[in-house]
Design an enzyme around this catalytic site. Structure first.
Site, PDB file in Angstrom:
ATOM      1  N   GLY A 131       0.831  -1.187   0.000  1.00 13.55           N
ATOM      2  CA  GLY A 131       0.000   0.000   0.000  1.00 13.55           C
ATOM      3  C   GLY A 131       0.870   1.243   0.000  1.00 13.55           C
ATOM      4  N   LYS A 132       0.306   2.361  -0.369  1.00 10.87           N
ATOM      5  CA  LYS A 132       1.031   3.635  -0.321  1.00 10.87           C
ATOM      6  C   LYS A 132       0.016   4.755  -0.409  1.00 10.87           C
ATOM      7  CE  LYS A 132       5.484   4.784  -0.176  1.00 10.87           C
ATOM      8  NZ  LYS A 132       6.521   4.062   0.565  1.00 10.87           N
ATOM      9  N   GLY A 133       0.329   5.875   0.207  1.00 13.08           N
ATOM     10  CA  GLY A 133      -0.606   6.985   0.164  1.00 13.08           C
ATOM     11  C   GLY A 133       0.071   8.282   0.510  1.00 13.08           C
TER      12      GLY A 133
END
Length: 441
Positions: A131-133
């Site tokens: 995931g990444k944000g």
């Protein structure tokens, strides 16, 4: 590439995720993390017997959430920022990856970095997906109070997509342990119970792990040491140049220095210190200790570009992405490259290094110490335990050495590059998991 839009949680299609590059040259030298991650996926899939449908599935994220994050500024005005959370693949466990505050954050960047996190978790055999944000904002333009309000509101907007067993953010560019503390507290207040495992990279006093900050640099040093030995060099005679003296570069350089290697150059954004006889790395302030102070230490100063071309045994690019390109790859004189930063080598440069016989140990193996110790922190949180620094370091070393051995075996068995071998290890694990679980109808 597909032109199908990827819907976000706001219902707005994000077509940029599948945009074709303008030209082959532009693609080679200005490739996005998404383009790079997809290329590496395709390359690894050529080396193993894998269902092409699984490969197609992995080319796309499972979900991209886009949110608006309004906050009241200190002067009483309201400003609205845009935030993202990309969730790539959860077949092996919860999504895991950083939150960054930076003006260049985009959906495409988050997807590409989330894919990298999927591979990175798999190559060190962690039960996580990628995931990444982040938020499109310059954190330097925020006061501490504004940054806190922004973080708490971001936690509120993401409350339905994150969780201890769902998606676990961590610090990244523009965020830190304090940011994670605010995020964890906001999420916990919303759920009505303390949930330390919703993020990692927190201070130890509220469930963080000792050794988390040093861990990416420590794993880079461990892998560099193994690479030096593998290629028949003596660690105490090895010369090393490190581009970047932040958390990764400084910790890697200092540990290799302690182990007896000769670190001859380190740098920050202003340039590099160079001493062929070796630097005393502990006397040089890291970026955290004193920002942009490397070149004020009285040694010979060279440019970052010159550092990359020094005649050394090991080059560790540990600053930013895309610093080793087709423009300078032929001028690199290091015998071994160990990637400390994420994506420091473009595809074109990678091909040149392969042709020249310069081994490149990839980021998804070398700097995986960060997510590995994040995993240890998560384990401590959900089990309400606390490990000592010595325990963390011992477990990290064991994980990294195991991953090194597994990738090395593939390098030797298939006679392929270290990067391709690392992706083969990762993709094999992910594909096996997809085969076992099947596709929900």
């Amino acid at each position: 590439m597909s032109d199908d839009p990827i819907p976000t949680m706001s219902g707005t299609p994000t077509t940029e995720l599948d945009a074709e590059p303008e030209s082959a040259d532009a693609e080679a030298e200005h490739e996005s993390p998404l383009e790079t991650a997809r290329r590496q996926l395709e390359a690894a899939s050529e080396e193993i017997d894998i269902d092409p449908n699984v490969v197609e599935r992995l080319r796309h994220p499972e979900k991209v959430t886009q949110v608006t994050v309004p906050i009241e500024r200190d002067d009483g005005t309201v400003e609205v920022f845009t935030g993202y959370r990309a969730q790539h693949d959860s077949v092996r466990g919860p999504y895991k990856g950083g939150l960054r505050y930076h003006p260049d954050v985009s959906a495409e960047e988050c997807v590409g970095l989330a894919m990298w996190m999927t591979w990175k978790c798999a190559v060190v055999n962690l039960p996580f997906g990628g995931g990444k944000g982040g938020i499109v904002v310059n954190p330097k333009e925020l006061s501490a109070d504004e940054k806190e309000r922004l973080t708490r509101r971001f936690a509120q907007e993401l409350r339905d997509v994150v969780g201890e067993n769902k998606d676990i953010p961590a610090p990244d560019m523009g965020t830190d342990a304090q940011t994670m503390s605010w995020f964890m507290d906001a999420y916990s207040m919303q759920t009505g119970e303390t949930c330390p495992g919703v993020v990692t990279g927190k201070p130890p006093v509220i469930g963080g792990s000792y050794g988390r900050e040093e861990s990416p640099g420590r794993s880079v040093a461990i892998i560099a040491r193994e690479a030096i030995d593998y290629y028949g060099k003596d660690l105490e005679e090895a010369t090393i140049a490190v581009q970047g003296f932040g958390s990764v570069g400084a910790n890697a350089a200092r540990l290799l220095d302690e182990w007896g290697a000769r670190v001859v150059a380190v740098s920050d954004v202003n340039g590099a210190l160079y001493n062929p006889a070796g630097l005393v790395t502990h006397d040089i302030p890291s970026h955290l200790e004193q920002a942009e102070a490397v070149t004020s230490q009285g040694e010979d100063v060279i440019s970052n570009e010159e550092l990359l071309e020094l005649d050394v045994d090991v080059l560790i690019p540990a600053a930013i992405g895309n610093v080793l390109t087709a423009d300078n790859a032929h001028d690199v004189r290091a015998d071994i490259i160990v990637e400390g930063a994420n994506g420091p080598t473009t595809t074109a440069a990678d091909e040149i290094f392969a042709e020249r016989g310069i081994p490149v140990v990839p980021d998804i193996l070398a700097n995986a110490g960060g997510v590995t110790v994040s995993y240890f922190e998560w384990l401590q949180d959900i089990n309400r335990q606390e490990w000592t620094l010595e325990e963390v370091r011992e477990e990290l070393s064991e994980k990294m050495l195991t991953a090194w051995d597994e990738v090395r075996d593939v390098v030797e068995e298939k006679d392929i590059t270290w990067r391709r071998a690392a992706y083969v290890v990762a993709l094999t694990r992910i594909a096996d998991s997809h085969d076992a679980r099947g596709l929900w109808p």
